[in-house]
Design an enzyme around this catalytic site. Structure first.
Site, PDB file in Angstrom:
ATOM      1  N   ASN A  96      58.236 -70.221  -8.740  1.00 43.62           N
ATOM      2  CA  ASN A  96      58.328 -70.173  -7.287  1.00 43.62           C
ATOM      3  C   ASN A  96      58.386 -68.708  -6.868  1.00 43.62           C
ATOM      4  O   ASN A  96      59.125 -67.922  -7.466  1.00 43.62           O
ATOM      5  CB  ASN A  96      59.584 -70.899  -6.797  1.00 43.62           C
ATOM      6  CG  ASN A  96      59.513 -72.396  -7.030  1.00 43.62           C
ATOM      7  OD1 ASN A  96      58.438 -72.979  -6.973  1.00 43.62           O
ATOM      8  ND2 ASN A  96      60.646 -73.019  -7.296  1.00 43.62           N
ATOM      9  N   HIS A 109      61.617 -66.260 -12.956  1.00 45.01           N
ATOM     10  CA  HIS A 109      61.901 -67.342 -13.912  1.00 45.01           C
ATOM     11  C   HIS A 109      60.786 -68.354 -13.882  1.00 45.01           C
ATOM     12  O   HIS A 109      60.266 -68.696 -12.823  1.00 45.01           O
ATOM     13  CB  HIS A 109      63.243 -68.026 -13.616  1.00 45.01           C
ATOM     14  CG  HIS A 109      63.426 -68.461 -12.200  1.00 45.01           C
ATOM     15  ND1 HIS A 109      63.759 -67.580 -11.187  1.00 45.01           N
ATOM     16  CD2 HIS A 109      63.337 -69.686 -11.604  1.00 45.01           C
ATOM     17  CE1 HIS A 109      63.848 -68.247 -10.051  1.00 45.01           C
ATOM     18  NE2 HIS A 109      63.583 -69.530 -10.272  1.00 45.01           N
TER      19      HIS A 109
HETATM   20  P1  5GP Z   1      64.044 -71.238  -7.708  1.00 46.67           P
HETATM   21  O1  5GP Z   1      64.248 -72.127  -6.518  1.00 46.67           O
HETATM   22  O2  5GP Z   1      64.532 -69.832  -7.436  1.00 46.67           O
HETATM   23  O3  5GP Z   1      62.670 -71.271  -8.289  1.00 46.67           O
HETATM   24  O4  5GP Z   1      64.930 -71.859  -8.842  1.00 46.67           O
HETATM   25  C1  5GP Z   1      66.222 -71.416  -9.158  1.00 46.67           C
HETATM   26  C2  5GP Z   1      66.795 -72.401 -10.144  1.00 46.67           C
HETATM   27  O5  5GP Z   1      67.947 -71.797 -10.718  1.00 46.67           O
HETATM   28  C3  5GP Z   1      67.250 -73.716  -9.515  1.00 46.67           C
HETATM   29  O6  5GP Z   1      66.574 -74.805 -10.138  1.00 46.67           O
HETATM   30  C4  5GP Z   1      68.754 -73.745  -9.744  1.00 46.67           C
HETATM   31  O7  5GP Z   1      69.248 -75.033 -10.050  1.00 46.67           O
HETATM   32  C5  5GP Z   1      68.930 -72.772 -10.911  1.00 46.67           C
HETATM   33  N1  5GP Z   1      70.202 -72.052 -10.908  1.00 46.67           N
HETATM   34  C6  5GP Z   1      70.769 -71.431  -9.849  1.00 46.67           C
HETATM   35  N2  5GP Z   1      71.932 -70.853 -10.213  1.00 46.67           N
HETATM   36  C7  5GP Z   1      72.091 -71.131 -11.537  1.00 46.67           C
HETATM   37  C8  5GP Z   1      73.117 -70.807 -12.477  1.00 46.67           C
HETATM   38  O8  5GP Z   1      74.132 -70.150 -12.182  1.00 46.67           O
HETATM   39  N3  5GP Z   1      72.949 -71.264 -13.738  1.00 46.67           N
HETATM   40  C9  5GP Z   1      71.858 -71.985 -14.110  1.00 46.67           C
HETATM   41  N4  5GP Z   1      71.800 -72.376 -15.383  1.00 46.67           N
HETATM   42  N5  5GP Z   1      70.874 -72.317 -13.251  1.00 46.67           N
HETATM   43  C10 5GP Z   1      70.988 -71.887 -11.982  1.00 46.67           C
END
Ligand code: 5GP
Ligand code: ZN
Length: 124
Positions: A96, A109
Site C-alpha cells: 500500500n 512493507h
Molecule cells: P498498511 O495499511 O500500512 O499497508 O498496513 C500496516 C499493517 O501493519 C496493518 O495490517 C496493521 O495491522 C499492521 N500493524 C500495525 N501496527 C503493528 C504492530 O505494532 N505490530 C504488527 N505486527 N503489525 C502492525
C-alpha cells in the site's frame, strides 16, 4: 527513525512474532491479520513508501519479493502446480502506498496474505 513503529520492531524495541530475519530484512506476523496467514516483510532500513525507493534499493526490493513465496511456503500457503498441471494454493502480495493506497504505517512493507478462504477482511 524516531517514532516509526516498524523501525522499533526492527530494533527489537517493541515485540513482534518474527518469522524471518537477516541483515537487510525482517518478516513478522501482522498484528491484525486479514486472513489465516498474514505477515509483513520490511527492510530494516527506513524507507517510507515504495515511491521513496530508487535504483539503489532494487536489490532490497528484489530480496523482499523473492522471500515472499519462500516464507509463504514455510507457513503453509505456498504456490505449486499439481501432477495434472493445475495450480494450487498461493497468496496475495501487496504494497500500500500513500493515503489513497490505504497505507497506515509509513515504513515500507509487503503484505503477504494467504490461507483458506473466506478471509476475515478485505484489504481494498
Ligand atoms: P498498511 O495499511 O500500512 O499497508 O498496513 C500496516 C499493517 O501493519 C496493518 O495490517 C496493521 O495491522 C499492521 N500493524 C500495525 N501496527 C503493528 C504492530 O505494532 N505490530 C504488527 N505486527 N503489525 C502492525
Ligand atoms: Zn521505519
Amino acid at each position: 527513525m524516531d517514532n516509526c513503529i516498524f523501525c522499533k520492531i526492527a530494533a527489537k524495541q517493541i515485540p513482534a512474532q518474527i518469522i524471518y530475519e537477516d541483515d537487510d530484512v525482517l518478516a513478522f506476523n501482522d498484528i491484525n491479520p486479514a486472513a489465516p496467514i498474514h505477515f509483513l516483510i520490511i527492510p530494516k532500513k527506513h524507507l517510507a513508501t515504495l515511491a521513496d525507493c530508487n535504483e539503489s534499493d532494487a536489490a532490497l526490493l528484489g530480496k523482499i519479493s523473492l522471500l515472499a513465496p519462500k516464507l509463504a511456503k514455510e507457513l503453509g500457503c505456498g504456490y505449486s502446480v499439481d501432477a495434472n498441471g493445475a495450480p494450487q494454493g498461493g497468496f496475495k502480495t501487496l504494497f500500500n502506498t500513500g493515503p489513497d493506497g490505504g497505507q497506515e504505517v509509513y515504513h515500507l512493507h509487503m503484505h503477504v496474505i494467504g490461507g483458506p478462504r473466506p478471509w476475515q477482511r478485505s484489504l481494498a
